[in-house]
Design a protein around this motif. Structure first.
Motif, PDB file in Angstrom:
ATOM      1  N   ASN A   1       0.825  -1.207   0.000  1.00  0.00           N
ATOM      2  CA  ASN A   1       0.000   0.000   0.000  1.00  0.00           C
ATOM      3  C   ASN A   1       0.860   1.258   0.000  1.00  0.00           C
ATOM      4  O   ASN A   1       0.488   2.280   0.572  1.00  0.00           O
ATOM      5  N   THR A   2       2.022   1.196  -0.624  1.00  0.00           N
ATOM      6  CA  THR A   2       2.854   2.394  -0.707  1.00  0.00           C
ATOM      7  C   THR A   2       2.332   3.307  -1.808  1.00  0.00           C
ATOM      8  O   THR A   2       1.776   2.839  -2.802  1.00  0.00           O
ATOM      9  N   GLY A   3       2.525   4.600  -1.623  1.00  0.00           N
ATOM     10  CA  GLY A   3       2.088   5.507  -2.676  1.00  0.00           C
ATOM     11  C   GLY A   3       2.395   6.958  -2.374  1.00  0.00           C
ATOM     12  O   GLY A   3       2.381   7.381  -1.217  1.00  0.00           O
ATOM     13  N   MET A   4       2.714   7.702  -3.419  1.00  0.00           N
ATOM     14  CA  MET A   4       2.877   9.144  -3.325  1.00  0.00           C
ATOM     15  C   MET A   4       2.594   9.744  -4.688  1.00  0.00           C
ATOM     16  O   MET A   4       2.715   9.080  -5.718  1.00  0.00           O
ATOM     17  N   ALA A   5       2.174  10.990  -4.690  1.00  0.00           N
ATOM     18  CA  ALA A   5       1.931  11.700  -5.949  1.00  0.00           C
ATOM     19  C   ALA A   5       2.429  13.125  -5.808  1.00  0.00           C
ATOM     20  O   ALA A   5       2.136  13.798  -4.816  1.00  0.00           O
ATOM     21  N   ARG A   6       3.185  13.561  -6.789  1.00  0.00           N
ATOM     22  CA  ARG A   6       3.626  14.945  -6.855  1.00  0.00           C
ATOM     23  C   ARG A   6       3.215  15.474  -8.221  1.00  0.00           C
ATOM     24  O   ARG A   6       3.922  15.278  -9.216  1.00  0.00           O
ATOM     25  N   PRO A   7       2.057  16.112  -8.309  1.00  0.00           N
ATOM     26  CA  PRO A   7       1.540  16.540  -9.606  1.00  0.00           C
ATOM     27  C   PRO A   7       2.520  17.453 -10.353  1.00  0.00           C
ATOM     28  O   PRO A   7       3.057  18.398  -9.784  1.00  0.00           O
TER      29      PRO A   7
ATOM     30  N   ILE B   1       8.970   5.028  -5.010  1.00  0.00           N
ATOM     31  CA  ILE B   1       7.973   4.811  -3.969  1.00  0.00           C
ATOM     32  C   ILE B   1       6.803   3.961  -4.457  1.00  0.00           C
ATOM     33  O   ILE B   1       6.277   3.118  -3.715  1.00  0.00           O
ATOM     34  N   ASN B   2       6.376   4.155  -5.699  1.00  0.00           N
ATOM     35  CA  ASN B   2       5.163   3.488  -6.187  1.00  0.00           C
ATOM     36  C   ASN B   2       5.409   2.164  -6.900  1.00  0.00           C
ATOM     37  O   ASN B   2       4.479   1.375  -7.048  1.00  0.00           O
ATOM     38  N   THR B   3       6.637   1.922  -7.351  1.00  0.00           N
ATOM     39  CA  THR B   3       6.899   0.731  -8.166  1.00  0.00           C
ATOM     40  C   THR B   3       7.924  -0.210  -7.532  1.00  0.00           C
ATOM     41  O   THR B   3       7.653  -1.399  -7.361  1.00  0.00           O
ATOM     42  N   ARG B   4       9.087   0.304  -7.186  1.00  0.00           N
ATOM     43  CA  ARG B   4      10.142  -0.585  -6.686  1.00  0.00           C
ATOM     44  C   ARG B   4       9.735  -1.360  -5.429  1.00  0.00           C
ATOM     45  O   ARG B   4      10.054  -2.554  -5.324  1.00  0.00           O
ATOM     46  N   PRO B   5       9.059  -0.734  -4.458  1.00  0.00           N
ATOM     47  CA  PRO B   5       8.649  -1.532  -3.296  1.00  0.00           C
ATOM     48  C   PRO B   5       7.715  -2.686  -3.654  1.00  0.00           C
ATOM     49  O   PRO B   5       7.756  -3.741  -3.006  1.00  0.00           O
ATOM     50  N   VAL B   6       6.882  -2.503  -4.689  1.00  0.00           N
ATOM     51  CA  VAL B   6       6.005  -3.588  -5.134  1.00  0.00           C
ATOM     52  C   VAL B   6       6.847  -4.716  -5.729  1.00  0.00           C
ATOM     53  O   VAL B   6       6.636  -5.897  -5.434  1.00  0.00           O
ATOM     54  N   PHE B   7       7.804  -4.361  -6.557  1.00  0.00           N
ATOM     55  CA  PHE B   7       8.713  -5.350  -7.140  1.00  0.00           C
ATOM     56  C   PHE B   7       9.404  -6.155  -6.042  1.00  0.00           C
ATOM     57  O   PHE B   7       9.441  -7.397  -6.068  1.00  0.00           O
TER      58      PHE B   7
END
Length: 214
Positions: A59-65, A82-88
């Protein structure tokens, strides 16, 4: 249950208390999942304290528009860090430690379905995580392990309320057939189904949880 947190110890403590009130057991563990060593240690703690690993929710996530024209290489790196590597890395840990019949759920985003100006990097990093989950579903399936992604719509979290202008929130509510923003409990209920015995036949899917927004 292991409740991982990065910096909000109070929220982690509240989550542990909620699990215990429901009759379960939980332990809060601080770990930065961007760090492969800390993520591996987090999973090993779960295996050691609870005798194995049955469910993994990423459930990691961040957004910087930022627009693509204004985005920098650093912006790109931050989103994928933050959004991809931890899932991998979490999926690699799942291969090593999940028991037969285990469950994996990756929290993605409706941004991978509906394009928004300034959300390109966020959407790309979340979409990449979804594709990793799809691949893992095929690789782990022979062990009875399911892997799915959940795509929330606008959900009334602290982060969303701090960042989203009131007029934007009102517009989203008006476009949602159910006439409201999502609540964290709405998303949790979808995850709970996917990790249950009843969800055993759902695998390799990207589940929309938006109240009909997309």
């Amino acid at each position: 249950m292991i409740v991982n947190y990065h910096s909000d110890a109070v929220a982690a403590k509240d989550a542990v208390a909620a699990v215990e009130r429901a009759g379960g057991q939980a332990t809060a563990v601080q770990a930065d999942v961007r760090d492969a060593t800390q993520l591996s240690s987090l999973v090993k703690t779960a295996v050691t304290e609870y005798g194995g690993l049955d469910v993994l929710v990423s459930n990691t996530g961040m957004a910087r528009p930022t627009t693509l024209a204004e985005a920098t290489d650093e912006d790109l790196e931050l989103h994928f860090a933050i959004n991809t590597r931890p899932v991998f890395r979490a999926l690699k840990e799942a291969v090593l430690h999940l028991r037969h019949g285990g469950r994996v759920v990756v929290i993605s985003s409706g941004a991978t379905v509906v394009a928004h100006p300034g959300a390109g990097l966020y959407a790309a990093s979340k979409a990449a995580a979804e594709q990793l989950a799809r691949a893992a579903a095929h690789e782990l399936g022979p062990r009875g392990i399911t892997v799915n992604s959940v795509l929330p719509g606008a959900t009334r979290t602290d982060a969303l309320q701090a960042q989203m202008p009131a007029d934007v929130a009102a517009s989203i509510r008006s476009q949602t057939p159910l006439g409201r923003l999502g609540e964290p409990a709405d998303i949790a209920a979808v995850v709970a189904f996917l990790v249950s015995d009843e969800g055993a036949w759902v695998n390799g899917q990207s589940i929309h949880a938006s109240g009909g927004l997309f």
